[in-house]
Design a protein around this motif. Structure first.
Motif, PDB file in Angstrom:
ATOM      1  N   SER A 161     -89.328  28.288  -9.300  1.00 62.14           N
ATOM      2  CA  SER A 161     -88.217  28.934  -9.252  1.00 62.14           C
ATOM      3  C   SER A 161     -88.086  30.201  -8.583  1.00 62.14           C
ATOM      4  O   SER A 161     -88.840  31.062  -9.279  1.00 62.14           O
TER       5      SER A 161
ATOM      6  N   ARG B 111     -84.186  26.504 -19.116  1.00 63.53           N
ATOM      7  CA  ARG B 111     -85.532  26.508 -18.925  1.00 63.53           C
ATOM      8  C   ARG B 111     -85.831  27.031 -17.504  1.00 63.53           C
ATOM      9  O   ARG B 111     -85.058  26.420 -16.751  1.00 63.53           O
ATOM     10  N   VAL B 112     -86.688  27.769 -17.112  1.00 60.86           N
ATOM     11  CA  VAL B 112     -87.023  28.273 -15.884  1.00 60.86           C
ATOM     12  C   VAL B 112     -88.180  27.220 -15.374  1.00 60.86           C
ATOM     13  O   VAL B 112     -89.439  27.289 -15.862  1.00 60.86           O
ATOM     14  N   LEU B 113     -88.020  26.269 -14.387  1.00 57.27           N
ATOM     15  CA  LEU B 113     -89.106  25.547 -13.741  1.00 57.27           C
ATOM     16  C   LEU B 113     -90.082  26.626 -12.856  1.00 57.27           C
ATOM     17  O   LEU B 113     -89.738  27.591 -12.368  1.00 57.27           O
ATOM     18  N   ASP B 114     -91.235  26.040 -12.746  1.00 54.46           N
ATOM     19  CA  ASP B 114     -92.369  26.926 -11.808  1.00 54.46           C
ATOM     20  C   ASP B 114     -91.785  26.615 -10.574  1.00 54.46           C
ATOM     21  O   ASP B 114     -91.114  25.476  -9.989  1.00 54.46           O
TER      22      ASP B 114
END
Length: 474
Positions: free
Chosen positions: A464, A459-462
């Motif tokens: 990043s 999952r790519v976090l905001d």
């Protein structure tokens, strides 16, 4: 001055003793040729006198008739061999189911058929001549019959000896002794052979002693081997004795019989065993220091055979070696693996290291298999399907029946343990594991049960710095 005088006295005494010993040996050396010459002369005179007596006897009509009967019996035996030999050979070829020893004796008799017929005809001729003329006697026929019978008996009995060298020594030695005994020449011959000797102090070795020792020891070893083979056959055919005790009993019986043969043979020829006892003690001390490992393996082998911890046919694991015991030797155990390799493991290692005996008290072996299914599958159904799949394999025992248990809730699967039993570990463990795994695969596929594998979700976090590439519309 006193110490010097003592040394001179000791040296003078040693010189006198050495001169006396040399004189004695010289006297024996001068006497030995005279004894040999006298014995040879006596034997020569005896042979000449016997030859003259035989020639004079042959000139007599009745003895000449006996010689003709003797030659006639030999001719009839030769013709009988030519007529009866092929028929006996054909009869032997159709003997099915005969033991090997019986067929071996039949072949020996077939090869000696002419001699058997000759001996039989000679004794018939002796009996007939005595009935026709009891006063005339049948000295020539009787001597020939005795010689032929003795030679035939030695030839048949010596075939039992497997060793060619030992068989030849016993055969020719017995033939010579029987001939001399029947012709009454044993005294002169024994005196001549006893004169051919080597003297070393109190030890005297003559040709007569060597011949007697070879003959007596040959017969003793033959009897010992016959008794050892007979006892080994009886022990191995007794099902009430365990395999390990059978091996131990056979080896102890062989050691006992051959030891008695050596002892009796040496005593029969007049060898003093007192010196051998002292010598064996010295040799034992030397062996104790120089052959510690060998002796340790021998003792360990006896311990293994007596405590029955390991026996032929057992499936064992020693370190990285897994296989079944083929044979238990005096020094090592032969372990055969599934890939055909044969490991010779010293008996000491089987005593001092950890050994896994899969079939020590029971041939049944338990095997555990670990597997997992997804959380969406009913665990009750999974257990029933797994037990049925294992029970469907041919080598899996019905009792104890296979069982399946949940062991843990893992990260991505419900973990199970499938446990089942087999009683033929010698057929292999890896192959039965593979068969059960394959049965599980087919059963789970038929029931729609899935076997999960580890999955990872990224999952790519905001905020990043990692950017996701998006496809652009053309």
């Amino acid at each position: 001055m006193e110490p010097e005088t003592g040394v001179e006295e000791v040296a003078e005494t040693a010189t006198v003793e050495a001169e006396a010993a040399a004189a004695e040996m010289a006297e024996q050396a001068t006497e030995a040729p005279e004894v040999l010459a006298e014995a040879a002369e006596d034997l020569g005179h005896r042979l000449l006198s016997d030859a003259e007596r035989v020639l004079q006897g042959v000139m007599q009509p009745w003895n000449a008739w006996q010689l003709l009967i003797l030659f006639g019996a030999f001719a009839l035996a030769h013709l009988g061999r030519a007529w009866l030999g092929p028929k006996l050979h054909d009869w032997m070829r159709h003997r099915e189911g005969w033991p090997r020893w019986r067929m071996r004796y039949a072949v020996t008799l077939h090869r000696r058929l002419r001699a058997v017929l000759f001996v039989t005809l000679l004794w018939i001729a002796v009996a007939v001549v005595r009935q026709l003329d009891p006063l005339a006697g049948a000295a020539v026929l009787r001597i020939a019959a005795n010689l032929a019978t003795g030679w035939l008996f030695v030839a048949l009995v010596s075939r039992l000896i497997v060793n060619p060298l030992l068989r030849g020594i016993v055969r020719y030695g017995a033939w010579a002794w029987i001939t001399l005994r029947i012709l009454d020449l044993t005294t002169e011959t024994a005196r001549l052979l006893d004169g051919l000797a080597i003297q070393a102090g109190d030890l005297r070795i003559s040709v007569l002693l060597v011949l007697k020792a070879a003959l007596v020891l040959g017969v003793a070893f033959f009897v010992a081997r016959l008794l050892a083979r007979s006892s080994a056959h009886r022990i191995e055919s007794n099902r009430e004795i365990s395999p390990s005790m059978q091996v131990l009993a056979v080896k102890l019986s062989q050691l006992l019989f051959y030891g008695i043969a050596v002892f009796v043979g040496l005593r029969a020829v007049g060898v003093d065993l007192t010196g051998l006892a002292v010598l064996s003690g010295a040799i034992g001390v030397g062996l104790g220091f120089g052959l510690q490992k060998v002796v340790s393996n021998l003792v360990s082998g006896l311990i293994i055979l007596m405590d029955k911890s390991i026996k032929p046919g057992d499936v064992i694991s020693v370190g990285q070696t897994f296989g079944w015991i083929s044979t238990l030797g005096a020094r090592y155990a032969s372990v055969v693996t599934r890939d055909g390799k044969e490991y010779l493991i010293p008996n000491e290692d089987l005593i001092t290291t950890q050994v896994v005996n899969w079939t020590h008290s029971d041939n049944s072996v338990r095997i555990d298999l670990d597997f997992g299914t997804s959380y969406g599958d009913d665990p009750h159904l999974v257990r029933r399907v797994a037990i049925a799949a294992a029970a469907g394999c041919g080598r899996v025992l019905e009792k104890p029946a296979p069982v399946c248990h949940i062991t843990a809730f893992g990260d991505s699967s419900v973990n199970y343990l499938l446990r089942f039993w087999i009683d033929d570990a010698t057929a292999g463990l890896t192959n039965i594991r593979g068969d059960v795994f394959l049965a599980l695969w087919d059963a789970f596929k038929a029931e729609g049960i899935s076997i999960p594998f580890p999955q990872r979700e990224v999952r790519v976090l905001d905020g990043s710095a990692l950017r996701v590439a998006r496809p652009t519309a053309e």
